[in-house]
Motif scaffolding. Structure first.
Motif, PDB file in Angstrom:
ATOM      1  N   THR A  51     -17.414   6.612 -21.632  1.00 28.82           N
ATOM      2  CA  THR A  51     -16.471   7.035 -22.651  1.00 28.82           C
ATOM      3  C   THR A  51     -17.200   8.083 -23.480  1.00 28.82           C
ATOM      4  O   THR A  51     -18.198   7.784 -24.121  1.00 28.82           O
ATOM      5  N   GLY A  52     -16.731   9.302 -23.423  1.00 34.33           N
ATOM      6  CA  GLY A  52     -17.441  10.388 -24.087  1.00 34.33           C
ATOM      7  C   GLY A  52     -18.554  10.909 -23.192  1.00 34.33           C
ATOM      8  O   GLY A  52     -18.524  10.740 -21.981  1.00 34.33           O
ATOM      9  N   ALA A  53     -19.543  11.525 -23.803  1.00 37.17           N
ATOM     10  CA  ALA A  53     -20.660  12.102 -23.044  1.00 37.17           C
ATOM     11  C   ALA A  53     -21.495  10.986 -22.409  1.00 37.17           C
ATOM     12  O   ALA A  53     -21.751   9.960 -23.038  1.00 37.17           O
ATOM     13  N   ARG A  54     -21.914  11.222 -21.157  1.00 39.32           N
ATOM     14  CA  ARG A  54     -22.768  10.247 -20.469  1.00 39.32           C
ATOM     15  C   ARG A  54     -24.189  10.386 -20.984  1.00 39.32           C
ATOM     16  O   ARG A  54     -24.850  11.374 -20.745  1.00 39.32           O
ATOM     17  N   ARG A  55     -24.656   9.348 -21.667  1.00 35.93           N
ATOM     18  CA  ARG A  55     -26.012   9.368 -22.232  1.00 35.93           C
ATOM     19  C   ARG A  55     -26.999   8.617 -21.362  1.00 35.93           C
ATOM     20  O   ARG A  55     -28.207   8.733 -21.554  1.00 35.93           O
ATOM     21  N   THR A  57     -27.058   6.229 -17.230  1.00 35.57           N
ATOM     22  CA  THR A  57     -26.323   5.644 -16.117  1.00 35.57           C
ATOM     23  C   THR A  57     -26.946   4.299 -15.790  1.00 35.57           C
ATOM     24  O   THR A  57     -28.157   4.191 -15.604  1.00 35.57           O
ATOM     25  N   LEU A  58     -26.105   3.273 -15.762  1.00 36.00           N
ATOM     26  CA  LEU A  58     -26.515   1.950 -15.337  1.00 36.00           C
ATOM     27  C   LEU A  58     -26.190   1.841 -13.853  1.00 36.00           C
ATOM     28  O   LEU A  58     -25.033   2.007 -13.459  1.00 36.00           O
ATOM     29  N   ILE A  80     -22.119   4.541 -27.746  1.00 35.42           N
ATOM     30  CA  ILE A  80     -23.042   5.098 -26.754  1.00 35.42           C
ATOM     31  C   ILE A  80     -22.361   5.077 -25.392  1.00 35.42           C
ATOM     32  O   ILE A  80     -22.084   4.007 -24.845  1.00 35.42           O
ATOM     33  N   GLY A  81     -22.090   6.250 -24.857  1.00 37.83           N
ATOM     34  CA  GLY A  81     -21.402   6.363 -23.583  1.00 37.83           C
ATOM     35  C   GLY A  81     -22.351   6.295 -22.399  1.00 37.83           C
ATOM     36  O   GLY A  81     -23.288   7.090 -22.305  1.00 37.83           O
ATOM     37  N   VAL A  82     -22.123   5.325 -21.527  1.00 38.43           N
ATOM     38  CA  VAL A  82     -22.891   5.223 -20.291  1.00 38.43           C
ATOM     39  C   VAL A  82     -21.920   5.023 -19.130  1.00 38.43           C
ATOM     40  O   VAL A  82     -20.834   4.470 -19.303  1.00 38.43           O
ATOM     41  N   ALA A 160     -32.823  -1.252 -22.841  1.00 37.03           N
ATOM     42  CA  ALA A 160     -33.443  -0.197 -22.020  1.00 37.03           C
ATOM     43  C   ALA A 160     -32.788   1.153 -22.282  1.00 37.03           C
ATOM     44  O   ALA A 160     -33.470   2.173 -22.393  1.00 37.03           O
ATOM     45  N   VAL A 161     -31.463   1.162 -22.397  1.00 31.88           N
ATOM     46  CA  VAL A 161     -30.770   2.416 -22.694  1.00 31.88           C
ATOM     47  C   VAL A 161     -31.192   2.935 -24.054  1.00 31.88           C
ATOM     48  O   VAL A 161     -31.541   4.113 -24.218  1.00 31.88           O
TER      49      VAL A 161
END
Length: 165
Positions: A51-55, A57-58, A80-82, A160-161
């Motif tokens: 959702t929004g910018a990808r900060r 990747t899981l 926080i977008g992931v 971790a993110v």
């Protein structure tokens, strides 16, 4: 759905061994809207976009995808977008063109989640990635206890993110 897709891949694979590793525990159904396309045939795909910018990747396989989805929801609640990627086959993903691999894996930090050792994950995570998984073998207990013991939890993925950001 993913198990059925991988079974289909195995049934048509003619040039090497195939291994399907399945979980013993009950798993939540993973809703997907993709039409008739076998998303697993490319080795990996985005389960849920950011959702929004990808900060970050899981990246997970099998039963750990549900952990990644829970972590994604926790991070989204904090703005926080992931993205969450499922990678049922490292080998099939490696055969895809660079553009598709980057679409799945992203340029942002990558966090791998696997209830096994991290051997081989460096190929997906790169130099800036983090692996959440087992760092030893021989433990025996109910699934929830083992996941907590080894830190294979949504909370660990969230931490971790945040550490990468």
């Amino acid at each position: 759905m993913e198990t059925a897709e991988c079974w289909d891949i195995a049934m048509h694979h003619k040039d090497g061994p195939v291994l399907l590793v399945l979980s013993r525990q009950a798993m939540p159904a993973l809703p997907r809207d993709h039409g008739a396309e076998n998303l697993s045939a490319r080795g990996g795909y985005i389960v849920k976009g950011a959702t929004g910018a990808r900060r970050a990747t899981l990246i997970a396989t099998g039963s750990e995808v549900s952990i990644a989805i829970k972590a994604q929801a926790m991070l989204a609640a904090e703005g926080i977008g992931v993205a969450v990627a499922s990678v049922p086959s490292f080998e099939l993903l490696a055969r895809q063109d660079h553009g598709y691999r980057m679409e799945v894996l992203g340029e942002a930090p990558r966090i791998g989640i696997e209830a096994a050792s991290g051997f081989g994950w460096e190929r997906l995570l790169g130099d800036n990635g983090t692996f959440i998984g087992m760092h030893g073998f021989g433990a025996s207990a109910p699934e929830a206890d083992l996941y907590k013991h080894f830190g294979i939890t949504p909370e660990a993925a969230v931490a971790a993110v945040k550490a990468k950001l």
